[in-house]
Design a protein around this motif. Sequence first.
Motif, PDB file in Angstrom:
ATOM      1  N   TYR A 101       0.802  -1.230   0.000  1.00  0.00           N
ATOM      2  CA  TYR A 101       0.000   0.000   0.000  1.00  0.00           C
ATOM      3  C   TYR A 101       0.833   1.278   0.000  1.00  0.00           C
ATOM      4  N   LEU A 102       2.096   1.224   0.437  1.00  0.00           N
ATOM      5  CA  LEU A 102       2.942   2.425   0.441  1.00  0.00           C
ATOM      6  C   LEU A 102       3.691   2.616  -0.878  1.00  0.00           C
ATOM      7  N   ARG A 103       3.587   1.646  -1.758  1.00  0.00           N
ATOM      8  CA  ARG A 103       4.355   1.676  -3.007  1.00  0.00           C
ATOM      9  C   ARG A 103       3.524   2.262  -4.153  1.00  0.00           C
ATOM     10  N   LYS A 104       4.216   2.887  -5.109  1.00  0.00           N
ATOM     11  CA  LYS A 104       3.546   3.483  -6.268  1.00  0.00           C
ATOM     12  C   LYS A 104       3.996   2.828  -7.579  1.00  0.00           C
ATOM     13  N   ASP A 105       4.987   1.953  -7.516  1.00  0.00           N
ATOM     14  CA  ASP A 105       5.584   1.355  -8.717  1.00  0.00           C
ATOM     15  C   ASP A 105       4.759   0.159  -9.197  1.00  0.00           C
ATOM     16  N   LYS A 106       3.726   0.425  -9.986  1.00  0.00           N
ATOM     17  CA  LYS A 106       2.731  -0.596 -10.331  1.00  0.00           C
ATOM     18  C   LYS A 106       3.335  -1.804 -11.041  1.00  0.00           C
ATOM     19  N   ALA A 107       4.257  -1.549 -11.968  1.00  0.00           N
ATOM     20  CA  ALA A 107       4.862  -2.666 -12.708  1.00  0.00           C
ATOM     21  C   ALA A 107       5.655  -3.566 -11.771  1.00  0.00           C
ATOM     22  N   GLU A 108       6.376  -2.949 -10.839  1.00  0.00           N
ATOM     23  CA  GLU A 108       7.182  -3.724  -9.877  1.00  0.00           C
ATOM     24  C   GLU A 108       6.286  -4.447  -8.865  1.00  0.00           C
ATOM     25  N   ILE A 109       5.171  -3.819  -8.511  1.00  0.00           N
ATOM     26  CA  ILE A 109       4.213  -4.468  -7.600  1.00  0.00           C
ATOM     27  C   ILE A 109       3.682  -5.742  -8.242  1.00  0.00           C
ATOM     28  N   ASN A 110       3.327  -5.656  -9.519  1.00  0.00           N
ATOM     29  CA  ASN A 110       2.818  -6.830 -10.224  1.00  0.00           C
ATOM     30  C   ASN A 110       3.894  -7.913 -10.334  1.00  0.00           C
ATOM     31  N   LYS A 111       5.137  -7.488 -10.546  1.00  0.00           N
ATOM     32  CA  LYS A 111       6.260  -8.433 -10.605  1.00  0.00           C
ATOM     33  C   LYS A 111       6.419  -9.149  -9.266  1.00  0.00           C
ATOM     34  N   LEU A 113       4.084  -9.553  -7.041  1.00  0.00           N
ATOM     35  CA  LEU A 113       2.907 -10.413  -6.859  1.00  0.00           C
ATOM     36  C   LEU A 113       3.153 -11.778  -7.512  1.00  0.00           C
ATOM     37  N   GLN A 114       3.710 -11.768  -8.711  1.00  0.00           N
ATOM     38  CA  GLN A 114       4.003 -13.035  -9.397  1.00  0.00           C
ATOM     39  C   GLN A 114       5.083 -13.821  -8.649  1.00  0.00           C
ATOM     40  N   ASN A 115       6.049 -13.100  -8.064  1.00  0.00           N
ATOM     41  CA  ASN A 115       7.096 -13.768  -7.268  1.00  0.00           C
ATOM     42  C   ASN A 115       6.500 -14.457  -6.044  1.00  0.00           C
ATOM     43  N   VAL A 116       5.549 -13.775  -5.392  1.00  0.00           N
ATOM     44  CA  VAL A 116       4.876 -14.370  -4.225  1.00  0.00           C
ATOM     45  C   VAL A 116       4.111 -15.621  -4.656  1.00  0.00           C
ATOM     46  N   TYR A 117       3.464 -15.563  -5.815  1.00  0.00           N
ATOM     47  CA  TYR A 117       2.742 -16.732  -6.317  1.00  0.00           C
ATOM     48  C   TYR A 117       3.697 -17.889  -6.644  1.00  0.00           C
ATOM     49  N   GLU A 118       4.922 -17.558  -7.048  1.00  0.00           N
ATOM     50  CA  GLU A 118       5.911 -18.618  -7.295  1.00  0.00           C
ATOM     51  C   GLU A 118       6.333 -19.276  -5.986  1.00  0.00           C
ATOM     52  N   ILE A 119       6.494 -18.463  -4.930  1.00  0.00           N
ATOM     53  CA  ILE A 119       6.865 -19.002  -3.620  1.00  0.00           C
ATOM     54  C   ILE A 119       5.711 -19.806  -3.023  1.00  0.00           C
ATOM     55  N   PHE A 120       4.486 -19.288  -3.218  1.00  0.00           N
ATOM     56  CA  PHE A 120       3.285 -19.922  -2.647  1.00  0.00           C
ATOM     57  C   PHE A 120       2.294 -20.247  -3.770  1.00  0.00           C
ATOM     58  N   PRO A 121       2.508 -21.321  -4.517  1.00  0.00           N
ATOM     59  CA  PRO A 121       1.589 -21.658  -5.620  1.00  0.00           C
ATOM     60  C   PRO A 121       0.145 -21.808  -5.167  1.00  0.00           C
ATOM     61  N   ARG A 122      -0.046 -22.219  -3.919  1.00  0.00           N
ATOM     62  CA  ARG A 122      -1.405 -22.397  -3.410  1.00  0.00           C
ATOM     63  C   ARG A 122      -2.172 -21.078  -3.387  1.00  0.00           C
ATOM     64  N   ILE A 144       2.612 -14.029   5.258  1.00  0.00           N
ATOM     65  CA  ILE A 144       4.029 -13.869   4.887  1.00  0.00           C
ATOM     66  C   ILE A 144       4.134 -13.218   3.512  1.00  0.00           C
ATOM     67  N   GLY A 145       3.303 -13.692   2.566  1.00  0.00           N
ATOM     68  CA  GLY A 145       3.312 -13.110   1.227  1.00  0.00           C
ATOM     69  C   GLY A 145       2.954 -11.634   1.242  1.00  0.00           C
ATOM     70  N   ARG A 146       1.979 -11.269   2.070  1.00  0.00           N
ATOM     71  CA  ARG A 146       1.575  -9.860   2.192  1.00  0.00           C
ATOM     72  C   ARG A 146       2.742  -9.004   2.678  1.00  0.00           C
ATOM     73  N   ALA A 147       3.504  -9.507   3.650  1.00  0.00           N
ATOM     74  CA  ALA A 147       4.671  -8.764   4.140  1.00  0.00           C
ATOM     75  C   ALA A 147       5.728  -8.629   3.048  1.00  0.00           C
ATOM     76  N   LEU A 148       5.941  -9.691   2.272  1.00  0.00           N
ATOM     77  CA  LEU A 148       6.929  -9.638   1.191  1.00  0.00           C
ATOM     78  C   LEU A 148       6.566  -8.587   0.141  1.00  0.00           C
ATOM     79  N   MET A 149       5.280  -8.326  -0.031  1.00  0.00           N
ATOM     80  CA  MET A 149       4.844  -7.329  -1.010  1.00  0.00           C
ATOM     81  C   MET A 149       5.293  -5.919  -0.640  1.00  0.00           C
TER      82      MET A 149
END
Length: 237
Positions: A101-111, A113-122, A144-149
């Motif tokens: 929520y503190l970040r503005k870099d939309k492309a990096e946020i999406n990147k 998000l995909q990294n979190v999905y790779e760590i947690f496929p579920r 944990i994924g939310r914190a990594l974001m």
Amino acid sequence: MLKVKNLHVYYGGIHALKGINVEVNQGEIVTIIGSNGAGKSTLLNTITGIVKPKEGEIFYKGEKLSLIPHKIVAKGICQVPEGRLVFANLTVKDNLLLGAYLRKDKAEINKDLQNVYEIFPRLKEREKQMAGTLSGGEQQMLAIGRALMGRPEIMLLDEPSLGLAPLLVDTIFKIILDIKKMGKTILLVEQNAFKALEIADRAYVLEQGRITLEGGAKDIASDPKVQEAYLGKRVVG
């Protein structure tokens, strides 16, 4: 990297933390072990500005921390709270995006998000599912994924294995090691002392608001008092 100096915290007339000194170096996993009510969660909540100390200072990268929670997150310190505290009525994906929520870099946020999905496929499989319908283990992955974001440099994990089945406990501790390999620093509060000392570099024992023992995790694990009090081993002597 993170230094806590002479920290005193009160809840009304209760002296919860009594002159705590803790240091976490970059790239380490440092664990705080202790019984329920020892002050472990209070320590993490004070570092992240949720609880205000009566005395003492907290330094991050040599600078004194402002005790305002969102400013602490902006510095690169994120907490995964005890009990997960996911937003039950929001989807998995929305929970994750709130971590940024503190970040503005939309492309990096999406990147990320995909990294979190790779760590947690579920989580990817359940990204449109309401977080409140997830199992305990899945909610812990989500927290944990939310914190990594938030792209933290240091993560404070508060009882990540609490209430989980043994197989999931092993999974969570493997994930913690994987996060360390990503270059993150971790301060871990954990009631499962055996598992915490197994993966940590250094450890502190917190009893009734005071640090009673500190050192390398292997040394702490071999201490007879720790073995008897926290590791379930009877010491005959």
